[in-house]
Motif scaffolding. Structure first.
Motif, short mmCIF file in Angstrom:
data_model
loop_
_atom_site.label_atom_id
_atom_site.label_comp_id
_atom_site.label_asym_id
_atom_site.label_seq_id
_atom_site.Cartn_x
_atom_site.Cartn_y
_atom_site.Cartn_z
N ALA A 1 0.83 -1.21 0.00
CA ALA A 1 0.00 0.00 0.00
C ALA A 1 0.87 1.26 0.00
CB ALA A 1 -0.94 -0.01 1.20
N ASN A 2 1.58 1.45 -1.12
CA ASN A 2 2.43 2.62 -1.30
C ASN A 2 2.48 2.96 -2.78
OD1 ASN A 2 4.19 -0.02 -0.93
ND2 ASN A 2 5.19 1.24 -2.48
N LYS A 3 2.96 4.12 -3.10
CA LYS A 3 3.17 4.47 -4.49
C LYS A 3 4.22 3.53 -5.10
CE LYS A 3 0.32 7.98 -4.42
NZ LYS A 3 -0.95 7.97 -5.19
N VAL B 1 0.68 4.19 5.45
CA VAL B 1 -0.28 4.15 4.34
C VAL B 1 -0.94 5.51 4.16
CG1 VAL B 1 -2.37 3.06 3.45
CG2 VAL B 1 -0.71 1.69 4.73
N ARG B 2 -1.36 6.09 5.26
CA ARG B 2 -2.05 7.39 5.17
C ARG B 2 -1.11 8.44 4.58
NH1 ARG B 2 -3.60 5.68 10.61
NH2 ARG B 2 -5.68 4.75 10.51
N GLU B 3 0.16 8.39 4.94
CA GLU B 3 1.13 9.33 4.37
C GLU B 3 1.27 9.14 2.87
OE1 GLU B 3 4.66 8.50 6.54
OE2 GLU B 3 3.95 9.42 8.41
N GLU B 4 1.22 7.90 2.40
CA GLU B 4 1.38 7.61 0.98
C GLU B 4 0.20 8.12 0.15
OE1 GLU B 4 3.69 5.90 -1.04
OE2 GLU B 4 5.12 6.05 0.61
N PHE B 5 -1.00 8.05 0.71
CA PHE B 5 -2.20 8.36 -0.06
C PHE B 5 -2.97 9.53 0.56
CE2 PHE B 5 -1.24 3.89 -0.86
CZ PHE B 5 -1.25 3.87 -2.24
N ALA C 1 12.79 2.47 9.38
CA ALA C 1 14.06 3.19 9.43
C ALA C 1 14.31 3.96 8.14
CB ALA C 1 15.21 2.22 9.69
N LEU C 2 14.05 3.33 7.00
CA LEU C 2 14.22 4.02 5.72
C LEU C 2 13.30 5.24 5.62
CD1 LEU C 2 14.55 1.06 3.20
CD2 LEU C 2 16.29 2.80 3.67
N ARG C 3 12.06 5.08 6.06
CA ARG C 3 11.13 6.22 6.03
C ARG C 3 11.58 7.33 6.97
NH1 ARG C 3 5.93 5.78 3.98
NH2 ARG C 3 5.58 3.89 2.77
N ASP C 4 12.02 6.95 8.16
CA ASP C 4 12.48 7.95 9.13
C ASP C 4 13.67 8.73 8.59
OD1 ASP C 4 12.93 9.42 11.43
OD2 ASP C 4 13.90 7.77 12.50
N MET C 5 14.66 8.03 8.06
CA MET C 5 15.83 8.70 7.51
C MET C 5 15.48 9.52 6.27
SD MET C 5 18.31 8.12 9.63
CE MET C 5 16.97 8.39 10.81
#
Length: 338
Positions: free
Chosen positions: A139-141, A153-157, A291-295
């Motif tokens: 559930a991401n782009k 998910v909410r951040e992606e969409f 971690a990838l999203r945070d960085m």
């Protein structure tokens, strides 16, 4: 975990009405649509920005009849289902004629799995009385870092007019990377073919089948998450060996670059941002995408990842990091050029 059955029933009714619902699994969150509704599948591709020839995975309830989805279920598939379902293993089988070709990117095969997450199982049992299937890529782009929480998910969409209708929250995904994908659609001629590594390793598969799965050949079916560039944050990613890490970081800092570091060492180096990761592979996988999203949110010039062991238990994680860094190949040379 406590399951909000009102939320599950609402999600199931939305799926039955052709809407898109994000739902939790033990691997990552999926962007779900009715696997037998070609319009819903088309909406998944549109919402993600996903190429139409890139197949999705059909998620089914534990009690589902696999022969409804697959025209041929070889003994090897039965053995793996008994060993690993519910769980993070997707099997590629010959697609039953009535299953929309859109779910398989137009191929004659279909990817099927039964997730172990209790909320996912509750949803699949509620949806069409447990007899349906939910097509669910991450559930991401398309190409971005997969989500392991409902907030991801909410951040992606978050954009206005998003086709995502509802997010079913099931907490943080336990496994944290996508399922192992094994092709059995050509088992009589090619044996079992490992298309994407995951938590269930090639060694575990070999223990069940009595023979190790082979690497993909040129004619292997296309499968989710197997493009060279995938799972990528917006910030460039570079992997650096533990032996070279201190020297590379020193050079980047000397050049005034903002470095976001993902590392396994105990000491926190003097970089712009960092996250220390667990030492064992299961916990590392659980934390990786967060971690990838945070960085990625730190505004750094580069994300440096301390390279991992090349042993079998790290294969799935190394696969995701390699694809995350693919479009950033050569980034350190460019940043540190004289």
């Amino acid at each position: 975990m406590a399951i909000d059955m009102d939320a599950v029933r609402l999600a199931a009714r939305k799926l039955e009405a052709g809407k898109l619902v994000a739902f939790p699994t033990e691997t990552v969150y999926g962007l779900g649509g009715d696997a037998e509704n070609a319009a819903a599948i088309a909406d998944i591709y549109t919402a993600k920005g996903r190429p139409a020839n890139h197949p999705v995975i059909v998620h089914v309830a534990p009690e589902a009849d696999i022969t409804y989805w697959a025209s041929d279920v070889p003994p090897q598939a039965r053995a793996l289902i008994a060993a690993f379902w519910p769980g993070p293993l997707t099997l590629i089988l010959k697609r039953a004629a009535h299953v929309p070709a859109a779910a398989s990117g137009g191929q004659d095969s279909i990817g099927v799995r039964c997730p172990s997450h209790p909320v996912a199982q509750a949803l699949l049992r509620e949806f069409k009385g447990g007899k349906g299937g939910v097509a669910g890529p991450s559930a991401n782009k398309f190409g971005h870092v997969s989500p392991t929480t409902a907030q991801h998910v909410r951040e992606e969409f978050s954009e206005p007019g998003s086709l995502l209708d509802y997010v079913l929250d099931g907490g943080q995904s336990e496994v944290g990377i996508e399922s192992t994908i094994l092709d059995l659609s050509r088992v009589a001629t090619h044996g079992a073919v490992l298309l994407r590594p995951g938590q269930i390793s090639a060694d575990q598969i070999a223990a069940v089948l009595g023979v190790a799965p082979t690497a993909p050949d040129a004619a292997a079916p296309r499968a989710s998450g197997t493009l060279d560039a995938h799972y990528a944050p917006h910030t460039p990613v570079a992997q650096v060996s533990a032996d070279e890490l201190a020297g590379v970081l020193q050079q980047l800092v000397a050049h005034k670059y903002k470095v976001a570091l993902i590392h396994r060492t105990t000491d926190a180096p003097a970089v712009y941002a960092h996250v220390a990761m667990p030492s064992d592979s299961d916990r590392y996988a659980h934390d990786l995408y967060a971690a990838l999203r945070d960085m990625d949110h730190q505004g750094a010039d580069v994300i440096v990842v301390e390279a991992l062991p090349q042993t079998s238990e790290w294969q799935g994680i190394n696969d995701r990091l390699r694809r995350a860094a693919f479009d950033s190949t050569g980034i350190l040379s460019r940043l540190l050029a004289p």
